[in-house]
Scaffold this active site. Sequence first.
Site: not given
Ligand code: NDP
Length: 489
Positions: A174, A249, A283, A384
Amino acid sequence: MPDLFIAGEWTAALDGRLREIRCPADGTLVGAVDEAGPEDASAAIAAARDAFDRGPWPRTPAAERGALLLRVAALLERDKAALARAESLDTGKRLVESEYDLDDIAACFRYFGALTASGGGGRIVDTGGAGTDSRVVYEPVGVCGLITPWNYPLLQAAWKVAPALGAGNAFVLKPSELTPHTAIGLIRLLAEAGLPDGVANLVLGAGPEAGVPLASDPRVDMVSFTGGLVTGRRVMAAAAATVKKVALELGGKNPNIVFADADFDTAVDYALTAVFLHSGQVCSAGARLLVQDELHDRFVDAVVAGARRIRLGGPFDPAARTGPLISAAHRDRVEAYVAAGLAEGAVLRCGGTRPADPALRDGFYYPPTVLDECGPGMSVVRDESFGPVLTVERFRTEDEAVALANDTVYGLAGAVWTQDGERAHRVAARLRAGTVWINDFHPYVPQAEWGGMKQSGFGRELGPSGLAEYQEAKHIWRNLAPRPQGWFS
Ligand code: NDP
């Protein structure tokens, strides 16, 4: 063609919903994709379960699984131009950056293809006695829920999909609701490479609807999540009810430590890319600049001058050096974050207001912003922003630098700049982060593990541990000459 991929078929969402995807650089319509709900996710999980329990993939020889990943790498190279363009339209990032990402994505599949093909087999255990045969084998975990974010959509998916397949799992992917198109492209290539039906499944849609089942459904054995800290906690809590294997992650608030003896021009140059690459939506962004006191004024002046020169623009503007933020909501968050910092006493050195250029009016642009004279208690130093915002703190001694650097709930990455090799290694050893760069920032290779300490998550992607994450070790003991033991006689 519909956009969900379940049991080897492209299928529409059960309730017929579609979501419009617009380019964050100018609001143009990129496409409309099927929007999955919980029932679609449930059907995808059922398909993955069936493929894992009854299909050929988990029992396919590792060499053949590896060969399939190598074919996918070749297909990614063939389709690089189209996929890079799709990634840029969904994310707004510069085309050249998407092209670099595509190279890294193909390299990831090549690496796990080779690792899978050369590995497997398990190991023989010396039990110290005759008459027994003891070995450890590495089996796939089962059905994996793979949840990925919008900043590096295909790259983040590749880091999970390639090792999950290499290890013999079935999965439901997803991606972020905002950036679905390259995930669709990847699934097409997996099918073209000959992956059996049901092994790879794709649901598009919002996290609370399409993502939650991947963390909570008892038919899922493992959930691997990349995203924000708050969502990560929710995923972990949801997974606890069925004791799933979890890999997280999460974000980072990564220190970039510059000692006075650093190569000045190089450290300034890298301080800019550390934080402003992809408008800070990375990130591992070096969003906390820690500068030794005697260097502070000159160094920050140079960083500010460099930040002011960074030209914003859309994916296909050859003069642009960075692009927009992903959404209006995200830009609002970054603005609120900067406002909080200024209210706490940070000094705004550049940026801080939306660009006035009418050419950028329809995109979610925010300029490179430098907040000076920050301190460890401030929210801008602790939280962040995931945007183009650099906070600057001063330090006097090596101990103070390390203490400031580690004063965060996160532990994803960090860097140290100094020409004193011994000091570089001392500081690197003391930083509580999954990746440390010495006189560099950002590079990674698929052969080396990537992941976080503390609340940046647990588990590792890439490297041998990235494959092991998707495996279970099983000990098989055989008594070659069984006889009654007589323990209770
Ligand atoms: P989110 O946490 O908002 O979303 C990540 C994914 O989780 C999306 O596909 C989102 O769906 C999904 N999601 C949201 N709510 C739920 C839930 N309750 N249960 C299961 N899945 C859910 O992050 P962002 O997309 O905003 O990405 C930014 C964040 O990701 C930053 O904080 C960044 O630091 C982190 N990140 C970390 C990395 C690493 O390697 N450590 C690499 C890249 C990013 P949808 O958005 O479709 O609603």
